[in-house]
Enzyme design. Structure first.
Site, PDB file in Angstrom:
ATOM      1  N   HIS A 115      -9.858   0.392 -10.014  1.00 41.11           N
ATOM      2  CA  HIS A 115      -9.492   1.413  -9.032  1.00 41.11           C
ATOM      3  C   HIS A 115      -8.029   1.831  -9.165  1.00 41.11           C
ATOM      4  O   HIS A 115      -7.710   3.002  -9.265  1.00 41.11           O
ATOM      5  CB  HIS A 115      -9.761   0.885  -7.621  1.00 41.11           C
ATOM      6  CG  HIS A 115      -9.117   1.703  -6.545  1.00 41.11           C
ATOM      7  ND1 HIS A 115      -9.584   2.935  -6.176  1.00 41.11           N
ATOM      8  CD2 HIS A 115      -8.008   1.490  -5.796  1.00 41.11           C
ATOM      9  CE1 HIS A 115      -8.800   3.433  -5.234  1.00 41.11           C
ATOM     10  NE2 HIS A 115      -7.843   2.571  -4.982  1.00 41.11           N
ATOM     11  N   PHE A 116      -7.121   0.849  -9.164  1.00 36.82           N
ATOM     12  CA  PHE A 116      -5.727   1.299  -9.138  1.00 36.82           C
ATOM     13  C   PHE A 116      -5.243   1.808 -10.494  1.00 36.82           C
ATOM     14  O   PHE A 116      -4.297   2.578 -10.557  1.00 36.82           O
ATOM     15  CB  PHE A 116      -4.775   0.286  -8.470  1.00 36.82           C
ATOM     16  CG  PHE A 116      -4.576  -1.025  -9.160  1.00 36.82           C
ATOM     17  CD1 PHE A 116      -3.893  -1.124 -10.350  1.00 36.82           C
ATOM     18  CD2 PHE A 116      -5.032  -2.193  -8.563  1.00 36.82           C
ATOM     19  CE1 PHE A 116      -3.686  -2.347 -10.959  1.00 36.82           C
ATOM     20  CE2 PHE A 116      -4.834  -3.423  -9.163  1.00 36.82           C
ATOM     21  CZ  PHE A 116      -4.154  -3.493 -10.361  1.00 36.82           C
ATOM     22  N   HIS A 117      -5.940   1.414 -11.551  1.00 40.73           N
ATOM     23  CA  HIS A 117      -5.584   2.041 -12.827  1.00 40.73           C
ATOM     24  C   HIS A 117      -6.039   3.499 -12.858  1.00 40.73           C
ATOM     25  O   HIS A 117      -5.348   4.360 -13.390  1.00 40.73           O
ATOM     26  CB  HIS A 117      -6.164   1.258 -14.006  1.00 40.73           C
ATOM     27  CG  HIS A 117      -5.328   0.069 -14.388  1.00 40.73           C
ATOM     28  ND1 HIS A 117      -5.422  -1.136 -13.767  1.00 40.73           N
ATOM     29  CD2 HIS A 117      -4.342  -0.070 -15.315  1.00 40.73           C
ATOM     30  CE1 HIS A 117      -4.555  -1.986 -14.293  1.00 40.73           C
ATOM     31  NE2 HIS A 117      -3.875  -1.369 -15.232  1.00 40.73           N
ATOM     32  N   ARG A 121     -11.053 -10.703 -10.944  1.00 38.22           N
ATOM     33  CA  ARG A 121      -9.852 -10.202 -11.611  1.00 38.22           C
ATOM     34  C   ARG A 121      -8.894 -11.367 -11.894  1.00 38.22           C
ATOM     35  O   ARG A 121      -9.155 -12.497 -11.493  1.00 38.22           O
ATOM     36  CB  ARG A 121      -9.167  -9.139 -10.750  1.00 38.22           C
ATOM     37  CG  ARG A 121      -8.699  -9.656  -9.416  1.00 38.22           C
ATOM     38  CD  ARG A 121      -8.230  -8.540  -8.513  1.00 38.22           C
ATOM     39  NE  ARG A 121      -6.901  -8.070  -8.884  1.00 38.22           N
ATOM     40  CZ  ARG A 121      -6.043  -7.491  -8.048  1.00 38.22           C
ATOM     41  NH1 ARG A 121      -6.363  -7.297  -6.794  1.00 38.22           N
ATOM     42  NH2 ARG A 121      -4.864  -7.083  -8.448  1.00 38.22           N
ATOM     43  N   ARG A 122      -7.809 -11.067 -12.586  1.00 44.24           N
ATOM     44  CA  ARG A 122      -6.744 -12.041 -12.911  1.00 44.24           C
ATOM     45  C   ARG A 122      -7.266 -13.228 -13.717  1.00 44.24           C
ATOM     46  O   ARG A 122      -6.915 -14.365 -13.474  1.00 44.24           O
ATOM     47  CB  ARG A 122      -6.071 -12.587 -11.651  1.00 44.24           C
ATOM     48  CG  ARG A 122      -5.556 -11.526 -10.733  1.00 44.24           C
ATOM     49  CD  ARG A 122      -4.744 -12.142  -9.625  1.00 44.24           C
ATOM     50  NE  ARG A 122      -4.558 -11.185  -8.574  1.00 44.24           N
ATOM     51  CZ  ARG A 122      -5.223 -11.183  -7.425  1.00 44.24           C
ATOM     52  NH1 ARG A 122      -6.090 -12.129  -7.154  1.00 44.24           N
ATOM     53  NH2 ARG A 122      -5.003 -10.240  -6.551  1.00 44.24           N
ATOM     54  N   TYR A 133       1.845   5.453  -2.337  1.00 42.19           N
ATOM     55  CA  TYR A 133       2.146   6.827  -1.963  1.00 42.19           C
ATOM     56  C   TYR A 133       3.526   7.241  -2.446  1.00 42.19           C
ATOM     57  O   TYR A 133       3.776   8.412  -2.683  1.00 42.19           O
ATOM     58  CB  TYR A 133       1.948   7.016  -0.453  1.00 42.19           C
ATOM     59  CG  TYR A 133       0.500   6.819  -0.126  1.00 42.19           C
ATOM     60  CD1 TYR A 133      -0.417   7.816  -0.435  1.00 42.19           C
ATOM     61  CD2 TYR A 133       0.024   5.614   0.356  1.00 42.19           C
ATOM     62  CE1 TYR A 133      -1.761   7.629  -0.228  1.00 42.19           C
ATOM     63  CE2 TYR A 133      -1.325   5.421   0.566  1.00 42.19           C
ATOM     64  CZ  TYR A 133      -2.214   6.429   0.265  1.00 42.19           C
ATOM     65  OH  TYR A 133      -3.549   6.229   0.450  1.00 42.19           O
ATOM     66  N   HIS A 138       0.799  -1.210   0.000  1.00 38.95           N
ATOM     67  CA  HIS A 138       0.000   0.000   0.000  1.00 38.95           C
ATOM     68  C   HIS A 138       0.837   1.268   0.000  1.00 38.95           C
ATOM     69  O   HIS A 138       0.554   2.192  -0.744  1.00 38.95           O
ATOM     70  CB  HIS A 138      -1.103   0.051   1.038  1.00 38.95           C
ATOM     71  CG  HIS A 138      -2.163   1.007   0.557  1.00 38.95           C
ATOM     72  ND1 HIS A 138      -3.001   0.686  -0.491  1.00 38.95           N
ATOM     73  CD2 HIS A 138      -2.416   2.300   0.832  1.00 38.95           C
ATOM     74  CE1 HIS A 138      -3.746   1.724  -0.790  1.00 38.95           C
ATOM     75  NE2 HIS A 138      -3.412   2.724  -0.008  1.00 38.95           N
TER      76      HIS A 138
END
Lengths: 271, 540
Positions: free
Chosen positions: B366-368, B429-430, B219, B215
């Site tokens: 989300h993370f894209h 996913r995956r 950042y 995580h």
């Protein structure tokens, strides 16, 4: 002010920074370890310390609950993808001698004419596991169990290596190749059934799963029914029993007929 | 004062070259598992591609951008030549060597374990060693940033550290500490198994170690973007930073609270106690704070610019902003994507809400959106802003730059919004392929198709980006002048020692890591019977 004055209580930034951080930590810890565990009315704790240990994930065994007795033996075989890899020539030779007693059912070339499994070219890990299970009683069969019960570990390994070493021969009576039924390539996601091919080749192969191409249709059908009824129970974590239970009789027919009609030389070359 | 331009350009070019390759793979992946592609006969090819895409986009690309930007900040903000240039080049070459070492096993299909490693899946040992080299190379950068700041402090005792450098060093310390989790997982657990010294691995412990990294690494990716918000954007649009102290507090908060929160990635894991999951969830909520501070401060800074340009009224000033300035455009796009992505993030960190989207396509969407959208679009802006100073040549085609940024924004929205949606519908996913002929998932076919089209828009934008930079290497020469960072409304003359140094906050970061990770790690490490047999990639 130098950095020496940073870590002192006289520094208001130090007081505030550390104070707020510690306060948040303490509040969240009280909430996470004491308040929330007790907020679950369906869980009983002996006391606060018990609740804290539970929330922290301390491994513990509830004293009042005893593990249910296993009515029948379960498989104890541990398989890794390295099990029996790289056998020696001597091991294969010893296996060949031992295999003479298997030939009456499984065929002198490892191809059966008696609706027993074809063993020529089967993965070593598969034969290894089944022989161990027959020996321990995790799997039983009136014909097979007496053969397996006196085998030593070394003999089981040698037999597995020998059969894995034999070339895959065409099945004795191959029928015309059938098209792939849905159960083989897609499974039945709504009933939690993975495609057969996800473990048994054609899509992927998982350690301990046999290839099925050209095996006897009657044998495969019988095994699927045995898994579904719980008569056979040496599959790890009930993998096959869960699948077979959810399969319809038509799907069992289709899967068995499809695999029986495939020549073994289409087995995916993964080894 | 940018002296070591070659060093900075080398990092940027390597970053953008590998980015281009990984972006192409990404677009192919979107295509192949959408209804417009035909099914892959060999799903392993998909995971091979996915591993390469993730390894490059997660480890190599952002690390190189942070390093290049960090060196540029060190020289231009501190007005001092980079100390340890040879070490910097050594770090660069370590990353080159590590990337090559990792990519070969991936290409051969011997390391299709995805960039998150997923033990007990074990790939070729050289893949992991390659990743270790990349991390070691970046640690050299961490050390250099610290050394350069120290040299500057000696020459300027007591002076306020320029905001850009303060934030840059905070980012480097964050990376140094957060990478320790994955390093422990690789060195103590995975590499011994991959090298054949052990045959079992504690997958649960490995997942805890990885969450330590996974995580806070986000950042670290975010740091260059936030530094650009505070120190480039206001200058580029003719404004001033609303508050220098607020900016420092935001970076300090990232340092403290982005570390002890990683277990919200393991909400569904049985090996972590619920109490620790709750603490991590609560601290994850706190990490929204520095972002909210930043949004406030930057909006205020932008408003200052607008009012200086004659903007009036409660909202009328928005029209007075320099919307044809690529930096303004990038900031606006970045904020929109940050808003949506951040809102999605709040769902992910909530214990109960996570249950409905855990391991679904929502997470990848989300993370894209956050990383590929909000963060990477500012990487583009940073490159555009620095390029003339690095090459001594002008980036002429502003219109093309604007088109590129627009395309990236549109492409990212078209890609990720349907992606979130199918996640809510439960698509896992995956997966290498889906049977859209099945009535159960046929309604998702349209969304996935849209996503794939978005992927190609992104690819087009990525190609344009590289073309713009490449053309910038051959444009007419100009004198771009010294590289400057934004000034604050009240430029600090003295800064409290706590806001001018990192020691207190690094101590809190390490302290919180110990309280929030110490027991779960020790518990698993000391329990027997928690290991499982390794599953080797490519073995039968």
């Amino acid at each position: 002010m130098s950095t020496r004055d940073l870590f002192t209580l006289r520094n208001s930034h130090f007081r505030t920074g550390v104070g707020i951080t510690a306060a948040i930590l303490v509040v969240t810890a009280i909430a996470g370890f004491i308040v929330l565990p007790f907020a679950q009315p369906w869980v009983q704790f002996a006391g606060v310390w018990d609740a804290i240990c539970s929330a922290a994930g301390v491994p513990q065994r509830a004293a009042s609950v005893t593990a249910p007795e296993q009515a029948k033996r379960l498989s104890e075989v541990v398989l890794t993808s390295n099990t029996l890899s790289r056998p020696s020539q001597e091991a294969i030779g010893r296996g060949a001698t031992l295999a003479q007693r298997c030939a009456i059912c499984h065929g002198p070339t490892g191809v059966s004419r008696a609706d027993s499994p074809n063993l020529a070219g089967q993965y070593a890990a598969v034969i290894y596991k089944e022989l161990h299970d027959f020996r321990s009683g995790a799997r039983t069969n009136a014909v097979m169990s007496p053969f397996a019960v006196n085998l030593t570990d070394q003999e089981i390994a040698d037999l597995s290596n020998y059969y894995a070493y034999l070339p895959r021969l065409p099945a004795y009576h191959p029928t015309p190749q059938l098209p792939k039924p849905n159960i083989v390539i897609y499974g039945a996601p709504m009933r939690g059934i993975a495609p057969c091919g996800a473990c048994h080749g054609s899509l992927d192969n998982k350690t301990g799963s046999p290839w099925l191409e050209g095996q006897s249709e009657a044998y495969m059908k019988a095994q699927l029914h045995a898994f579904a009824s719980g008569e056979r129970r040496n599959d790890i974590s009930q993998q096959m029993r869960n699948i077979a239970r959810a399969m319809t009789p038509q799907e069992i027919e289709q899967a068995a007929a499809y695999y029986a009609s495939q020549p073994p030389d289409v087995v995916k070359a993964v080894d | 004062m940018l002296v070591n331009r070659k060093l900075i350009l080398a990092h940027f070019w390597l970053a953008f070259a590998v980015f281009g390759v990984a972006l192409t793979l990404g677009a192919w992946q979107m295509f192949i598992r959408s209804p417009i592609g035909t099914w892959l006969s060999n799903p392993e090819l998909y995971y091979r591609s996915l591993t390469a895409h993730g390894t490059v986009m997660g480890y190599v690309f952002p690390t190189l951008v942070a390093m290049a930007f960090g060196y540029a900040i060190s020289e231009s903000a501190l007005q001092q030549r980079l100390v340890g240039v040879r070490w910097a080049w050594a770090g660069f070459w370590l990353i080159v060597a590590g990337s090559i070492m990792a990519v070969i096993p991936i290409a051969l299909g011997r390391a299709s374990v995805l960039y998150t490693f997923y033990p007990p899946l074990i790939g070729n040992v050289f893949y992991y060693l390659g990743v270790v080299l990349v991390v070691v190379g970046s640690w050299i950068w961490v050390a250099l940033m610290s050394v350069n700041l120290r040299v500057w402090r000696k020459a300027n005792p007591g002076a306020p550290v320029p905001l850009a450098m303060f934030a840059n060093v905070a980012g480097s310390y964050l990376w140094a500490w957060t990478a320790v989790g994955a390093a422990l997982e690789l060195l103590l657990q995975i590499i011994p198994v991959a090298a054949g010294l052990k045959a079992t691995i504690d997958a649960g412990l490995a997942r805890i170690f990885f969450s330590w990294t996974l995580h806070a690494i986000v950042y670290f990716w975010l740091m260059p973007t936030y530094i650009a918000y505070y120190t480039i954007v206001p200058r580029a649009i003719g404004g001033r930073v609303y508050s220098d102290s607020m900016a420092r507090i935001a970076f300090i908060l990232f340092l403290v609270v982005s570390m002890p929160i990683g277990m919200h990635h393991t909400f569904a894991d049985p090996q972590v106690g619920a109490g620790f999951k709750f603490i991590h969830s609560a601290f994850t909520a706190l990490v929204a704070l520095p972002t909210l501070l930043t949004v406030f401060t930057i909006c205020a800074s932008v408003e200052i610019a607008a009012r200086l340009r004659g903007g009036r009224g409660m909202f009328g000033w928005i029209g007075a902003l320099p919307w044809d300035n690529p930096m303004m455009l990038a900031l606006a796009f970045s904020f929109v994507m940050l808003g949506f992505g951040g809102a999605g993030g709040l769902i992910n960190m909530s214990y109960q809400l996570d249950a409905s989207i855990h391991n679904t396509q929502w997470i990848t969407g989300h993370f894209h959106l956050i990383f590929g959208g909000a963060i990477v679009i500012m990487y583009f802006a940073i490159a555009y802003d620095l390029w003339p100073h690095l090459t001594g040549r002008e980036l002429i085609d502003i219109r093309l730059i604007r088109t590129q940024l627009w395309l990236w924004f549109i492409g990212m929205i078209v890609t990720t919004f349907p992606w979130h949606w199918v996640g809510i519908l439960g698509m896992p996913r995956r997966m290498a392929y889906f049977d859209f002929g099945d009535p159960a998932i046929a309604p998702q076919a349209l969304s996935v198709t849209l996503s794939a089209i978005g992927g190609f828009i992104l690819l087009a934008s990525g190609i344009m980006f590289i073309v713009i930079l490449a053309r910038g290497m051959r444009a007419p020469q100009i004198d771009a002048g010294p590289y400057r960072f934004a000034l604050a409304v009240h430029q600090p003359t003295t800064v409290p020692v706590a806001l001018n140094t990192h020691a207190l906050w690094v101590a809190l970061m390490i302290g919180l890591t110990l309280t929030n990770y110490g027991y779960p790690i020790l518990n698993l490490a000391l329990s027997s019977g928690t290991s499982v047999p390794a599953v080797y990639v490519g073995a039968q």
